[in-house]
Motif scaffolding. Sequence first.
Motif, PDB file in Angstrom:
ATOM      1  N   UNK A  90       0.799  -1.208   0.000  1.00 20.23           N
ATOM      2  CA  UNK A  90       0.000   0.000   0.000  1.00 20.23           C
ATOM      3  C   UNK A  90       0.842   1.271   0.000  1.00 20.23           C
ATOM      4  N   UNK A  91       2.070   1.183   0.540  1.00 22.29           N
ATOM      5  CA  UNK A  91       2.928   2.366   0.599  1.00 22.29           C
ATOM      6  C   UNK A  91       3.337   2.859  -0.784  1.00 22.29           C
ATOM      7  N   UNK A  92       3.437   1.943  -1.743  1.00 23.86           N
ATOM      8  CA  UNK A  92       3.893   2.380  -3.069  1.00 23.86           C
ATOM      9  C   UNK A  92       2.775   2.370  -4.104  1.00 23.86           C
ATOM     10  N   UNK A  93       1.576   1.993  -3.676  1.00 24.15           N
ATOM     11  CA  UNK A  93       0.479   1.940  -4.645  1.00 24.15           C
ATOM     12  C   UNK A  93       0.221   3.306  -5.272  1.00 24.15           C
ATOM     13  N   UNK A  94       0.460   4.368  -4.507  1.00 22.75           N
ATOM     14  CA  UNK A  94       0.218   5.715  -5.041  1.00 22.75           C
ATOM     15  C   UNK A  94       1.176   6.060  -6.166  1.00 22.75           C
ATOM     16  N   UNK A  95       2.329   5.367  -6.202  1.00 25.44           N
ATOM     17  CA  UNK A  95       3.322   5.659  -7.241  1.00 25.44           C
ATOM     18  C   UNK A  95       2.971   4.996  -8.565  1.00 25.44           C
ATOM     19  N   UNK A  96       1.963   4.119  -8.568  1.00 27.55           N
ATOM     20  CA  UNK A  96       1.611   3.398  -9.780  1.00 27.55           C
ATOM     21  C   UNK A  96       0.112   3.474 -10.079  1.00 27.55           C
ATOM     22  N   UNK A  97      -0.542   4.548  -9.631  1.00 27.72           N
ATOM     23  CA  UNK A  97      -1.951   4.735  -9.966  1.00 27.72           C
ATOM     24  C   UNK A  97      -2.073   5.012 -11.458  1.00 27.72           C
ATOM     25  N   UNK A  98      -3.248   4.760 -12.060  1.00 25.07           N
ATOM     26  CA  UNK A  98      -3.411   5.009 -13.497  1.00 25.07           C
ATOM     27  C   UNK A  98      -3.020   6.420 -13.919  1.00 25.07           C
ATOM     28  N   UNK A  99      -3.373   7.430 -13.102  1.00 23.88           N
ATOM     29  CA  UNK A  99      -3.048   8.809 -13.471  1.00 23.88           C
ATOM     30  C   UNK A  99      -1.552   9.064 -13.408  1.00 23.88           C
ATOM     31  N   UNK A 100      -0.903   8.583 -12.333  1.00 21.45           N
ATOM     32  CA  UNK A 100       0.545   8.785 -12.199  1.00 21.45           C
ATOM     33  C   UNK A 100       1.277   8.123 -13.356  1.00 21.45           C
ATOM     34  N   UNK A 101       0.877   6.906 -13.694  1.00 23.05           N
ATOM     35  CA  UNK A 101       1.519   6.195 -14.799  1.00 23.05           C
ATOM     36  C   UNK A 101       1.273   6.912 -16.121  1.00 23.05           C
ATOM     37  N   UNK A 102       0.036   7.314 -16.373  1.00 20.21           N
ATOM     38  CA  UNK A 102      -0.289   8.004 -17.628  1.00 20.21           C
ATOM     39  C   UNK A 102       0.509   9.298 -17.771  1.00 20.21           C
ATOM     40  N   UNK A 103       0.721   9.987 -16.664  1.00 17.65           N
ATOM     41  CA  UNK A 103       1.473  11.248 -16.703  1.00 17.65           C
ATOM     42  C   UNK A 103       2.945  11.038 -17.050  1.00 17.65           C
ATOM     43  N   UNK A 104       3.432   9.798 -16.957  1.00 15.73           N
ATOM     44  CA  UNK A 104       4.834   9.511 -17.275  1.00 15.73           C
ATOM     45  C   UNK A 104       5.068   9.383 -18.774  1.00 15.73           C
ATOM     46  N   UNK A 105       4.002   9.298 -19.571  1.00 17.93           N
ATOM     47  CA  UNK A 105       4.169   9.007 -20.995  1.00 17.93           C
ATOM     48  C   UNK A 105       5.078  10.007 -21.719  1.00 17.93           C
ATOM     49  N   UNK A 106       4.927  11.330 -21.520  1.00 20.47           N
ATOM     50  CA  UNK A 106       5.840  12.252 -22.220  1.00 20.47           C
ATOM     51  C   UNK A 106       7.303  12.018 -21.856  1.00 20.47           C
ATOM     52  N   UNK A 107       7.580  11.757 -20.590  1.00 20.67           N
ATOM     53  CA  UNK A 107       8.965  11.518 -20.172  1.00 20.67           C
ATOM     54  C   UNK A 107       9.506  10.232 -20.795  1.00 20.67           C
ATOM     55  N   UNK A 108       8.675   9.178 -20.839  1.00 14.61           N
ATOM     56  CA  UNK A 108       9.095   7.911 -21.438  1.00 14.61           C
ATOM     57  C   UNK A 108       9.390   8.104 -22.923  1.00 14.61           C
ATOM     58  N   UNK A 109       8.539   8.859 -23.607  1.00 12.37           N
ATOM     59  CA  UNK A 109       8.759   9.121 -25.038  1.00 12.37           C
ATOM     60  C   UNK A 109      10.042   9.909 -25.259  1.00 12.37           C
TER      61      UNK A 109
END
Length: 399
Positions: A90-109
Amino acid sequence: MTSVADTWGIHEAQFWLRGQAPEAPVRYDPQAGLWCIFGYREVQHVLADPVTFSSNTQRLVPPEMREGADEFSEGNLIQMDAMGHKKLRGLISHAFTPKVVADMEPRIAALTHELLDAVADGDRMELVNDLAYPLPVIVIAELLGVPASDRDKFRDWGTALMESTQEFSFVDRTEAQSQRLKEAMQQVGKLSAYLREHVLDRRENPRDDLITKLVQAEVGGERLTDNEVVNFSNVLLIAGHITTTMLLGNSVLCLDSHPEWLARVRADRGLVPAAIEESLRYYSPFAGTARATTAEVELGGERIPADSLVVTFLGVANRDPKVFTDPDTFDPLRDPNPHMAFGRGAHFCIGAPLARLEGRVALNILLDRFPDLRSDPDRPPRFLPSLSMTGPKELPLVF
């Protein structure tokens, strides 16, 4: 005459890569001293019953083989059960929420383009070294707050762990096996010492990163110990990049070896996610996961004693003909495709959404930038020397 199924065990489990499936869904391997679970339904049952099939396999390892390993178990999410696992996860679940992950797309690209810019001037590349390894390492390192420039160190430490599983037996404990395990623990120790420096620094100098959040977090009103944060971060760093490295390498390998599908995916990018899912089934990155029985149990027509080590072979289960039609055929249009490449149950890979996103973004950019990308006919791929992982160690490409 001895059939393939008669010899099936942990050392033969990757027969599934050659379309040879075991006849029995559950089999004891006397050479390795453990139970092999091959059937899809049986694997599903094991992963859904953490009470009978515990993730704490460390307790079954003989003391002479466990030397130096106990200190790395505290806070190791992979080895935890029940509420302890639930609270830490539960401590790291916030780091992999759908919104957090989706927001990483520009950086990944941006990272993908940056890495490919370094090889674009030539006419060939080695996919793992040039993209599939550094991309997820940089992403997870930035999340944790450790320098991505240290990724060569992470690779050395992680490689030692993977190669330590090349041969394994609880029955025939050879000196060579003990030496490999000892060397692997030494590499884990180096990674832990590296991470400990960052943990101690964050206690004094907090930052906006995941290590700081772990240092400041409370579980049941108590802060995590240094060992818990170190080992927790250790799992995230190693497991957090290996899965994506193999996912991307296997996806490219599958499409390259099936040119008709490569052409269709190149023409219709809406097929990219489905192609990735089918590659996860066809070449499952983590081909096997271990559990320890807490009581005698019947499974697949066999009685497994308490305190037995079982290995669920996800890669074999993902080709079970009872569940998948034509399981040895690569078919991105397969529907449904209930593969278990990311596991099932409480230990389902928490980073699966991020791995899928990185794979989708990187594969699309590869197809955009290199319209003639294909495997190098003069340099065949080399696979990881590990019984529990399936993926290329080297994948030379030309374009």
